[in-house]
Design a protein around this motif. Sequence first.
Motif, PDB file in Angstrom:
ATOM      1  N   ASP A   1       0.750  -0.866   0.074  1.00 34.32           N
ATOM      2  CA  ASP A   1      -0.149  -0.250  -0.005  1.00 34.32           C
ATOM      3  C   ASP A   1       0.711   1.234   0.020  1.00 34.32           C
ATOM      4  N   LEU A   2       2.285   0.969   0.759  1.00 36.64           N
ATOM      5  CA  LEU A   2       2.718   2.407   0.690  1.00 36.64           C
ATOM      6  C   LEU A   2       3.409   2.520  -0.163  1.00 36.64           C
ATOM      7  N   ASP A   3       3.258   1.675  -1.284  1.00 39.80           N
ATOM      8  CA  ASP A   3       4.415   2.141  -2.625  1.00 39.80           C
ATOM      9  C   ASP A   3       3.028   2.752  -3.379  1.00 39.80           C
ATOM     10  N   GLY A   4       2.247   1.938  -3.254  1.00 39.90           N
ATOM     11  CA  GLY A   4       1.160   2.720  -4.299  1.00 39.90           C
ATOM     12  C   GLY A   4       1.267   3.990  -3.660  1.00 39.90           C
ATOM     13  N   TYR A   5       0.801   4.547  -2.958  1.00 34.80           N
ATOM     14  CA  TYR A   5       1.327   6.016  -2.330  1.00 34.80           C
ATOM     15  C   TYR A   5       2.032   6.943  -2.723  1.00 34.80           C
ATOM     16  N   VAL A   6       3.041   5.945  -2.770  1.00 34.61           N
ATOM     17  CA  VAL A   6       4.823   6.676  -2.605  1.00 34.61           C
ATOM     18  C   VAL A   6       4.292   7.187  -4.029  1.00 34.61           C
ATOM     19  N   VAL A   7       3.775   6.246  -4.912  1.00 32.25           N
ATOM     20  CA  VAL A   7       3.312   6.445  -6.897  1.00 32.25           C
ATOM     21  C   VAL A   7       3.113   7.364  -7.045  1.00 32.25           C
ATOM     22  N   ASN A   8       1.925   7.474  -6.348  1.00 33.95           N
ATOM     23  CA  ASN A   8       0.967   8.411  -6.229  1.00 33.95           C
ATOM     24  C   ASN A   8       1.534  10.145  -6.042  1.00 33.95           C
ATOM     25  N   LEU A   9       2.122   9.925  -4.911  1.00 36.25           N
ATOM     26  CA  LEU A   9       2.863  11.021  -4.634  1.00 36.25           C
ATOM     27  C   LEU A   9       2.875  11.598  -5.383  1.00 36.25           C
ATOM     28  N   GLY A  10       4.245  10.583  -6.756  1.00 33.63           N
ATOM     29  CA  GLY A  10       4.918  11.575  -7.496  1.00 33.63           C
ATOM     30  C   GLY A  10       4.090  11.601  -8.760  1.00 33.63           C
ATOM     31  N   ARG A  11       2.908  10.915  -8.990  1.00 34.20           N
ATOM     32  CA  ARG A  11       2.441  11.058  -9.895  1.00 34.20           C
ATOM     33  C   ARG A  11       1.821  12.352 -10.337  1.00 34.20           C
ATOM     34  N   ASP A  12       1.473  13.244  -8.296  1.00 40.40           N
ATOM     35  CA  ASP A  12       0.805  14.229  -8.425  1.00 40.40           C
ATOM     36  C   ASP A  12       1.813  15.697  -8.563  1.00 40.40           C
ATOM     37  N   GLY A  13       2.533  15.082  -8.064  1.00 35.27           N
ATOM     38  CA  GLY A  13       3.683  15.808  -8.569  1.00 35.27           C
ATOM     39  C   GLY A  13       4.713  16.889  -6.983  1.00 35.27           C
ATOM     40  N   ILE A  14       4.106  15.886  -6.006  1.00 28.80           N
ATOM     41  CA  ILE A  14       4.735  16.064  -4.636  1.00 28.80           C
ATOM     42  C   ILE A  14       6.443  15.243  -4.864  1.00 28.80           C
ATOM     43  N   ALA A  15       7.090  16.213  -4.715  1.00 26.05           N
ATOM     44  CA  ALA A  15       8.871  15.598  -4.098  1.00 26.05           C
ATOM     45  C   ALA A  15       9.256  14.859  -3.422  1.00 26.05           C
ATOM     46  N   VAL A  16       8.659  13.379  -2.668  1.00 25.84           N
ATOM     47  CA  VAL A  16       9.219  12.604  -2.034  1.00 25.84           C
ATOM     48  C   VAL A  16      10.953  13.122  -1.009  1.00 25.84           C
ATOM     49  N   GLN A  17      11.154  13.783  -0.089  1.00 30.52           N
ATOM     50  CA  GLN A  17      12.415  14.264   0.698  1.00 30.52           C
ATOM     51  C   GLN A  17      12.824  13.241   1.253  1.00 30.52           C
ATOM     52  N   ALA A  18      12.223  12.756   1.665  1.00 29.47           N
ATOM     53  CA  ALA A  18      12.610  11.328   3.061  1.00 29.47           C
ATOM     54  C   ALA A  18      11.337  10.509   3.475  1.00 29.47           C
TER      55      ALA A  18
END
Lengths: 322, 270
Positions: A268-285
Amino acid sequence: MPAAAPLALEATALAKRYAGTTALGDVDLRVTTGSVHGLLGPNGAGKTTLLRLIFGLAHPDAGTMTLFGRPVTAGRTDPQLGGFVEAPQFYPHLSGRRNLEMLSAYDHRSDPAHLETLLEQVGLAQRAGDRVAGYSLGMRQRLGIAAALLRRPRLLVLDEPSNGLDPAGIRDLRTLTGELAADGLTILLSSHRMDEVEAVCDAVTILHRGAVAYAGTVDALRAQAPAPEYRLHTADDAAAVATARAHKAVTVEWYLTGGLLVRAQQSDLDGYVVNLGRDGIAVQALHRSTSALEQMFFRLTKADGQTRGAVDAQARQEAAVG
Amino acid sequence: MSTWTVYRWEMEKLAALLRVRLAAGACFVAPFGFAVALRLQDAVPADTLFGEWVHLSGFATPMVLLVFTSQWALPLIACLVAGDIFAAEDRYGTWKTILTRAASRTSIFWGKSLAAMTYSVLMVALLALGGLSAGELLIGHQPLIGLSGTLIPPGQAAGLVLASWGVAVLPTLGFTAMGLLFSIATRNGPAGILTPTVIGLLMQLLALISGADLVRRVLLTTPYNAWFGFVRADRYYGPLLWGTVVSAGYVIGCLALGYLLMRRRDIDAG
């Protein structure tokens, strides 16, 4: 129906009281031959008392114990058992090698070649002639492991063996533990480090206030556990919280000291992180702050804030090192 | 076999300790300082047995030394090791290191006790040899005047000096056993060393009380005087025999109690 695995150690209804305080009450412990068994518990749970009873260092008030089918006698350590309780201690004015030679003599053994092999194995061969007074905590810990293996035990009991070891030492210890287990040695590992137990143990017994809170395999414990926790820092945390609403299996909270606390299973976390990227939200850590096993441990032992804080601090420190 | 192994290692551990080496050196060298001091002063310790002969016979030096050291020094020297030999395991945290090996508590108890006894005997021997050597070298090889006023020829005097010091071994072993007991019971080195020494001093004071003959007979300090009977022309051995019984009583009593404490103890720390 398959035959039950033979037990290396079987303790039944063990009890020990000190000055009116129950250190252990009605504790059962079953360690299967050839397994690596974890013993977990917060401070004061009774782990050390249990180990002292196993070694015959203290007299139980009630209960029985057998080691490979033989009764354990209080006041005497079974020759099939090796290891240490709390930090291993040695005579500071003697060298590391001389300490081991003495312990070997106390075991009625004399095998200088085995002794030298062990010193090599734990990385102390170069310093074995130095007085123990000059050893670091980690070196004493290594010497303790060598001393434990000196008598070629069938059950090795290690109490917080990674204390004082640097990350490389911890890695070497885990490798050594794995090798010993692969050779058929049964290991009982007492630790407060969930990652250590998770990494090397097949089964675990969790103690809480002198009683068994859980006994079973690590896999079974993990299966019962809630989702692990992660710390997340993004370029836009508010937007990340909004994105999480589309993921029912992901829980996101604001973290007091900044960033977000995410609870989710790995997929579930993997899917969420992929979506963050898709929404243009950079994951910093993004790093795990508590594992599933830790979550379960906290639930079973109803850990207070202090213990939880200590574990969080440890996780942060490890993340920084890693 | 196991007791012998423990004993051998305890002796090695003791030999590696600086304070033990210093004590051994002091026991041999201090009598020379004592003899020099006696020689340099005009007055003699006339109120001490053999004190008035210290300038006339070298054999008087170890006898005066014996009288002085048996007041408090011998109990203290004996307990320097005995009072700490068990407590040191608590201090180092090594009880669990040695009690998780094949050697039994019984072997460890007897190995350590024998090592402490060996140390005590060695210290008494070093004091005796140091005193005898110092007297011979600094004063001379003259005959000794015995307690009954008769002259004792040098060869016989040397034998009597060594026999007198040999008698001092008996109560010293009693104090050693007492030190072992307090070392186990208190788990504290200084307490194990000083408590028997203080008890020894209290016994000396108790012995001064008049009319307390019965009490005086069972005090562990009394056998230190048991040699009085045979440094004279009309020898008697009653005090020596009784002193042996009293010393043995203390040794057996203290060791038995110490053994029980050690057997029953839970190693919940150290």
